[in-house]
Design a protein around this motif. Sequence first.
Motif, PDB file in Angstrom:
ATOM      1  N   HIS A  56      13.429   3.830  -9.900  1.00  0.00           N
ATOM      2  CA  HIS A  56      12.453   4.905  -9.757  1.00  0.00           C
ATOM      3  C   HIS A  56      12.746   5.723  -8.499  1.00  0.00           C
ATOM      4  O   HIS A  56      13.241   5.191  -7.506  1.00  0.00           O
ATOM      5  CB  HIS A  56      11.036   4.330  -9.658  1.00  0.00           C
ATOM      6  N   LEU A  58      12.304   7.369  -4.954  1.00  0.00           N
ATOM      7  CA  LEU A  58      11.652   6.819  -3.773  1.00  0.00           C
ATOM      8  C   LEU A  58      11.635   7.876  -2.676  1.00  0.00           C
ATOM      9  O   LEU A  58      12.679   8.325  -2.218  1.00  0.00           O
ATOM     10  CB  LEU A  58      12.386   5.576  -3.284  1.00  0.00           C
ATOM     11  N   GLU A  73       7.006   5.121  -4.140  1.00  0.00           N
ATOM     12  CA  GLU A  73       7.868   4.915  -5.309  1.00  0.00           C
ATOM     13  C   GLU A  73       7.169   5.540  -6.511  1.00  0.00           C
ATOM     14  O   GLU A  73       6.062   5.154  -6.867  1.00  0.00           O
ATOM     15  CB  GLU A  73       8.096   3.429  -5.549  1.00  0.00           C
ATOM     16  N   ARG A  75       6.566   6.042 -10.190  1.00  0.00           N
ATOM     17  CA  ARG A  75       6.780   5.299 -11.431  1.00  0.00           C
ATOM     18  C   ARG A  75       6.121   6.037 -12.592  1.00  0.00           C
ATOM     19  O   ARG A  75       4.952   6.406 -12.503  1.00  0.00           O
ATOM     20  CB  ARG A  75       6.230   3.887 -11.291  1.00  0.00           C
ATOM     21  N   ASP A  80       2.025   4.384  -9.146  1.00  0.00           N
ATOM     22  CA  ASP A  80       2.977   4.579  -8.059  1.00  0.00           C
ATOM     23  C   ASP A  80       2.690   3.562  -6.963  1.00  0.00           C
ATOM     24  O   ASP A  80       1.553   3.111  -6.797  1.00  0.00           O
ATOM     25  CB  ASP A  80       2.859   5.989  -7.489  1.00  0.00           C
TER      26      ASP A  80
END
Length: 106
Positions: A56, A58, A73, A75, A80
């Motif tokens: 994912h 970052l 991060e 997602r 997240d």
Amino acid sequence: MTSDLPSLASYPEFGAEFSGSVFELSHDSPSYTNLIRVGEDKPSYKVSTEYPEGKHPLTTVINDSGDFLGSLEWRPVFADLVIFGDKNSKPQRLSSWMSCGLFKGQ
């Protein structure tokens, strides 16, 4: 104009000094930019986003000394994840962090 938003200046454990500061972004993208205090030449904070293969995205924030301040991060399916302070600390869901006292003005 005053803001009803709480100030992060009362949270020095984040390693950031915001009190009374105005910042400019060096780029249009908030995912990859420098935050420069108005009237100064060098960045106070740097924001960068990595897109590692098979992982994912970052986004990481560091201060002018290179100290890690936090990361997000991104997602697509699950919540997240955010980390503040120690980059080896356990990530927490963004939704949980947003509901903490920091954003309720406590």
